[in-house]
Motif scaffolding. Structure first.
Motif, short mmCIF file in Angstrom:
data_model
loop_
_atom_site.label_atom_id
_atom_site.label_comp_id
_atom_site.label_asym_id
_atom_site.label_seq_id
_atom_site.Cartn_x
_atom_site.Cartn_y
_atom_site.Cartn_z
N LEU A 103 -15.25 65.06 13.47
CA LEU A 103 -15.56 64.29 12.25
C LEU A 103 -15.37 62.80 12.51
O LEU A 103 -14.35 62.39 13.07
CB LEU A 103 -14.65 64.74 11.11
N ARG A 131 -15.29 58.78 11.01
CA ARG A 131 -15.19 57.91 9.84
C ARG A 131 -16.43 57.03 9.74
O ARG A 131 -16.85 56.42 10.73
CB ARG A 131 -13.93 57.04 9.95
N THR A 132 -17.00 56.94 8.55
CA THR A 132 -18.20 56.12 8.36
C THR A 132 -17.89 54.74 7.77
O THR A 132 -18.63 53.78 8.00
CB THR A 132 -19.21 56.81 7.43
N GLU A 189 -23.59 59.41 1.48
CA GLU A 189 -22.59 60.36 1.95
C GLU A 189 -21.66 59.60 2.90
O GLU A 189 -22.11 58.96 3.85
CB GLU A 189 -23.25 61.52 2.70
N VAL A 242 -17.59 59.31 4.96
CA VAL A 242 -16.36 59.95 5.44
C VAL A 242 -15.28 58.87 5.49
O VAL A 242 -15.44 57.86 6.19
CB VAL A 242 -16.54 60.57 6.84
N MET A 252 -10.97 57.98 5.84
CA MET A 252 -9.70 58.48 6.37
C MET A 252 -8.61 57.49 6.04
O MET A 252 -8.82 56.27 6.10
CB MET A 252 -9.79 58.69 7.88
N ALA A 258 -8.60 63.18 5.70
CA ALA A 258 -10.00 62.79 5.91
C ALA A 258 -10.82 63.42 4.79
O ALA A 258 -10.69 64.62 4.51
CB ALA A 258 -10.49 63.25 7.27
N THR A 289 -14.71 63.84 2.96
CA THR A 289 -16.16 63.69 2.97
C THR A 289 -16.64 63.77 1.52
O THR A 289 -16.14 64.60 0.74
CB THR A 289 -16.83 64.80 3.79
N SER A 340 -15.39 67.74 0.78
CA SER A 340 -14.49 68.45 1.71
C SER A 340 -13.27 67.58 1.96
O SER A 340 -13.31 66.35 1.80
CB SER A 340 -15.19 68.78 3.03
N LYS A 387 -9.83 67.30 4.75
CA LYS A 387 -8.99 67.73 5.87
C LYS A 387 -7.62 67.06 5.72
O LYS A 387 -7.54 65.84 5.55
CB LYS A 387 -9.61 67.30 7.21
#
Length: 594
Positions: A7, A9-10, A24, A26, A28, A78, A80, A104, A106
């Motif tokens: 995964l 990070r964006t 969309e 991600v 963290m 993390a 999403t 989602s 994590k």
């Protein structure tokens, strides 16, 4: 615990805006705060860029929602999800127009309850902050200070590089030499009984770089001094160290004040007008009682020694011989704001700087004086004192009588303390100046010997070189200069001695015979035999400069892992006892009793 498992990070949490809606993403970071509203869990997610609100909705993703219900403060996660417009916007948050609807989650790592709050207004003792420094550094304000420090270093590097300076490293393991403060010594295992010293500064090496023809050098470098600590000092500190060949004092001052101008513009968007004012050391002491004067406010010192030399107040009359003086400050219009008890506290403050007391006068209507010492003065003497100090109704006059050194120090500090109590120290105002023509020598109070005011490689004024072997060392002046901002010395430098004969005379003036000079500094004297250019330099305290540019008054705030006032790291418990085996390898025996 879960892993990233590919995964990526964006975005950083604080970077998302309304322009990112429907993307969309991600994210963290750390859980700052969680609020469970039944079918919805709101989480404020934090990283170094800021906060972003995350929504876990049981109708969107039940698994993520179930995990979110169990999240605790400072869990590392993390997420999403999709960027959505926030229904109840928060104008106080850069990301306040949006929120992330999680799809989602994590949980990368759990956290125990932190021993300190991860917020700027935690009201925790400094010792506890230093013990858990890695948690203290998670606070937004602390991270901002370290990021600003990084920016300052980059701006300095870019500026100096663009002005033909080369960044060159110098050694950390050097020869112990008497340059001022105590050295930190490092035992050599491969050379039993011998020691390196950690550098108090790269002074001799940067001069040798000028001998080598490098012409312009700089280094952002750690330095070490084993000395008793004050509030704005650390045993290890960082200098912006510079040296230039074929220059005079004015050349160094011009290029370095331009660097300060660039820093203030880029960091604070503050315009610094150049050239900076220049004040001699003698003028600074006479007016402010300090060689690093804070010129954001008045209350300058006034000498009344000639007026009181024959007065009936023995404390004043006896302090008018050579080397002594009676000086005062006029706290204009503030007499009623200081009770006798408050003046007593100012007197206690003066006594910490070796003053024997603090005399005072309050000026009333028609210049009537209220003071416990007024009875000792004739009407003419009182009138002359008031006139000299430009006193008027409502003024408070404060006096110290003693040796000049004590008067300057004590009254200069009282001046600052009065300004603090009257809230005159505006940290949004920046007053800068150069202080020049420092004494070449100063008297060591313990030994009575003269030592170098800056260091023994500082050049005397041209007219004072022939006086080095004379008896009047107190009158000799140096080609030295400090840059002062709001009462802080942020940089200091000098034109260097570049002639071996003059350097030998300087060593002799400091009590070193030729054998001792050769043993301690022979490598420098030898280098000077082979064509040394005139050179000069300066060193800025990066820690202190960053302190000013970030608006804090605590130098520890801008150092990632500082020591406390006992030169101890509460986090690692350094310094520590060395293993017996290590000491035996170094041929060292410790004889300190438990």
């Amino acid at each position: 615990m879960e892993t990233l498992n590919g995964l990526k990070r964006t975005h950083y949490c604080g970077d998302l805006r309304a322009t990112n809606i429907d993307e969309e993403v991600v994210l963290m970071g750390w859980v700052q705060k969680k609020r469970n509203l039944g079918g919805l869990v709101f989480v404020d997610l934090r990283d170094r860029s800021g906060l972003c609100q995350i929504i876990f909705d049981t109708d969107v993703d039940a698994e993520a929602f179930a995990k979110a219900e169990k999240l605790g403060s400072e869990y590392v996660i993390a997420v999403t999800g999709k960027v959505s417009e926030r229904s109840s916007k928060n104008p106080n948050l850069p990301t306040g127009d949006i929120e992330i609807v999680a799809t989602s989650l994590k949980v990368l790592n759990k956290s125990e309850t932190p021993p300190i709050y991860i917020k700027d207004d935690d009201n925790v003792s400094e010792e506890l902050k230093l013990k858990y420094r890695y948690l203290d550094l998670r606070k937004p304000s602390m991270q901002q200070k370290l990021m600003t420090r990084s920016r300052i270093a980059n701006i300095v590097r870019n500026y100096l590089s663009s002005n033909n300076f080369f960044e060159i490293e110098t050694p950390f393991l050097i020869k112990p030499t008497p340059e001022g403060a105590r050295d930190y010594l490092v035992p050599s295992r491969v050379n039993p009984g011998k020691f390196y010293a950690l550098p108090q500064s790269p002074q001799l090496f940067k001069q040798l770089l000028m001998v080598s023809g490098m012409d312009r050098y700089f280094q952002i470098v750690k330095c070490f001094r084993d000395e008793d600590l004050r509030a704005d000092r650390q045993p290890e500190f960082t200098q912006i160290d510079c040296e230039m060949s074929f220059v005079e004092q004015s050349d160094v001052m011009e290029i370095m004040e331009k660097m300060v101008q660039v820093l203030f513009k880029e960091i604070l968007n503050v315009d610094v007008e150049l050239p900076l004012p220049v004040m001699t050391y003698a003028e600074a002491m006479e007016r402010y009682g300090s060689d690093k004067p804070d010129t954001r406010f008045g209350y300058e010192l006034t000498n009344i020694s000639d007026i009181v030399k024959d007065c009936g107040f023995g404390v004043f009359a006896n302090a008018t011989k050579p080397g002594f003086s009676v000086r005062g400050i006029n706290v204009e219009g503030k007499a009623e704001e200081f009770t006798k008890k408050q003046i007593g506290k100012l007197e206690d403050h003066a006594k910490t700087y070796k003053a024997k007391g603090l005399a005072w006068m309050k000026v009333g209507a028609n210049k009537e004086v209220t003071s416990p010492i007024a009875k000792f003065f004739s009407e003419e003497e009182l009138t002359n004192i008031l006139d000299r100090m430009n006193a008027k109704e409502g003024d408070l006059l404060l006096f110290v009588a003693d040796k000049d050194t004590v008067v300057f120090d004590a009254l200069g500090q009282v001046r600052l303390e009065v300004a603090r109590r009257l809230d005159l120290l505006d940290n949004s105002v920046y007053k800068m100046l150069w202080v020049t023509e420092f004494p070449l020598f100063e008297e060591d109070e313990e030994t009575g010997r003269f030592i170098a005011k800056h260091h023994p490689f500082t050049s005397p004024m041209d007219e004072d070189i022939d006086k080095l072997d004379g008896d009047d060392k107190a009158s000799l002046r140096a080609k030295a200069y400090d840059i002062v901002i709001n009462g802080y010395e942020v940089g200091g430098g000098s034109v260097r001695i570049f002639n071996s004969d003059v350097q030998k005379k300087m060593f002799a003036a400091l009590g070193m015979d030729e054998e001792e000079s050769q043993e301690k500094f022979g490598f420098l004297l030898d280098a000077f035999k082979y064509g040394t250019p005139p050179h000069a330099g300066i060193a800025f305290g990066l820690d202190r400069l960053t302190m000013i540019l970030t608006g804090t008054t605590n130098i520890k705030d801008v150092i990632a892992f500082p020591k406390n006032q006992s030169a101890v790291c509460p986090m690692t418990n350094a310094p520590a006892v060395a293993d017996t085996a290590q000491l035996e390898e170094l041929n060292i025996e410790v004889n300190i009793e438990e």
